[in-house]
Design a protein around this motif. Sequence first.
Motif, PDB file in Angstrom:
ATOM      1  N   TYR A   1      -6.487   0.486   0.517  1.00  0.00           N
ATOM      2  CA  TYR A   1      -6.852  -0.690   1.438  1.00  0.00           C
ATOM      3  C   TYR A   1      -6.809  -2.165   0.479  1.00  0.00           C
ATOM      4  O   TYR A   1      -6.402  -3.264   1.008  1.00  0.00           O
ATOM      5  N   LYS A   2      -7.448  -1.960  -0.443  1.00  0.00           N
ATOM      6  CA  LYS A   2      -7.723  -3.224  -1.366  1.00  0.00           C
ATOM      7  C   LYS A   2      -6.522  -3.693  -1.655  1.00  0.00           C
ATOM      8  O   LYS A   2      -6.371  -4.938  -2.166  1.00  0.00           O
TER       9      LYS A   2
ATOM     10  N   LYS B   1      -9.011  -7.870   9.745  1.00  0.00           N
ATOM     11  CA  LYS B   1      -9.217  -6.845   8.777  1.00  0.00           C
ATOM     12  C   LYS B   1      -9.142  -7.185   7.351  1.00  0.00           C
ATOM     13  O   LYS B   1      -9.493  -6.580   6.405  1.00  0.00           O
ATOM     14  N   THR B   2      -8.305  -8.353   7.156  1.00  0.00           N
ATOM     15  CA  THR B   2      -8.396  -8.936   5.818  1.00  0.00           C
ATOM     16  C   THR B   2      -9.731 -10.019   5.462  1.00  0.00           C
ATOM     17  O   THR B   2      -9.789 -10.712   4.376  1.00  0.00           O
TER      18      THR B   2
ATOM     19  N   MET C   1       0.658  -1.057  -0.019  1.00  0.00           N
ATOM     20  CA  MET C   1       0.040  -0.049   0.038  1.00  0.00           C
ATOM     21  C   MET C   1       0.834   1.333  -0.099  1.00  0.00           C
ATOM     22  O   MET C   1       1.841   1.525   0.618  1.00  0.00           O
ATOM     23  N   ASN C   2       0.386   2.244  -0.622  1.00  0.00           N
ATOM     24  CA  ASN C   2       0.989   3.593  -0.816  1.00  0.00           C
ATOM     25  C   ASN C   2       1.230   4.334   0.601  1.00  0.00           C
ATOM     26  O   ASN C   2       2.320   4.987   0.811  1.00  0.00           O
ATOM     27  N   ARG C   3       0.212   4.261   1.216  1.00  0.00           N
ATOM     28  CA  ARG C   3       0.313   4.833   2.549  1.00  0.00           C
ATOM     29  C   ARG C   3       1.103   4.300   3.764  1.00  0.00           C
ATOM     30  O   ARG C   3       1.600   4.743   4.876  1.00  0.00           O
TER      31      ARG C   3
ATOM     32  N   LYS D   1     -10.481  -5.349   4.342  1.00  0.00           N
ATOM     33  CA  LYS D   1     -11.896  -4.896   4.042  1.00  0.00           C
ATOM     34  C   LYS D   1     -12.484  -3.989   5.306  1.00  0.00           C
ATOM     35  O   LYS D   1     -12.929  -4.407   6.208  1.00  0.00           O
ATOM     36  N   MET D   2     -12.699  -2.744   4.940  1.00  0.00           N
ATOM     37  CA  MET D   2     -12.848  -1.638   5.911  1.00  0.00           C
ATOM     38  C   MET D   2     -14.143  -1.223   5.790  1.00  0.00           C
ATOM     39  O   MET D   2     -14.735  -0.889   6.588  1.00  0.00           O
TER      40      MET D   2
END
Length: 299
Positions: A199-200, A140-141, A81-83, A205-206
């Motif tokens: 997130y994806k 979370k996943t 993820m970029n963040r 899965k938020m």
Amino acid sequence: MKTAVGTAKNTTWTLIFVDFKEITKARLAMSVVFSSIAGYLLGAAQIEITALLLLAFGGYCMVGASNAYNQVIERDLDALMNRTRNRPIPAGRMSVNTAMAIAVIMTVLGVVTLYILNPKTAMFGAISIFLYTSVYTPLKTKTPLSVFVGAFPGAIPFMLGWVAATNDFGIEPGTLFMIQFFWQFPHFWALGWMLDEDYKRGGFKMLPTGKKDKGTALLIIMYTIWMIIISVIPVFGITGNLHLSIPAAVVIFMMGAMMLFFAVRLFEKRDNATAKKLMLASVSYITLMQMVYVADKFL
């Protein structure tokens, strides 16, 4: 030459400090400490500086430990993820063993420090680490219900301060818990909306419906309304020693109405710009609401 060596050492220590702040998520940890201190001030009959310092240090350790464990567990996903790809572990600046050592040391320091205040505070602190690391993080996943599970450890800090001050858990800290519990849904779903694509990439899965749709936006509105209701309930005198004056309740209601405005706008527009406004409004709300509660007690 000595100057160059000294500069290099200073730079190294600066980078280590920066990575420590990143692995413990210092900004988030400080906001949690702020919530705990607000809860303490609401519950304390007499303010003790030593107790405040112990609460602040212990609280930071507990949150920092949770975040360090989280980044160890999610290191491979963070790299996608970029963040998060520039976090210390996926970026290669910190080893897994170092991060685990930080997490374990901070867990021990946090539990011991909070135990000095009283056993109940240490117990709730330990529960928050367990739920965040062992239940919320793996879910979370798996399912959007992870946000619901994560709301439990996330709601503990405001309540924790009251327990630290009183060594008692009753309707007062329970009310503080519920305020922060319901607040987390519009806050994290707005954040999840903004970062849905990122997130994806990590397989998280938020969002409650899995999409940036009207269903998610409607749930955000509903939980915002519940948050507002719980936040002003103490004005009716039914929450024990937790009180709220009418003027303070009006101020908190108006702040909640601002959050609700952005929640409704998100339902109408369903874009990232509005989600960001809601997220920022939620951050302002939780901080200012706690300040109003504390000011209302002492003024």
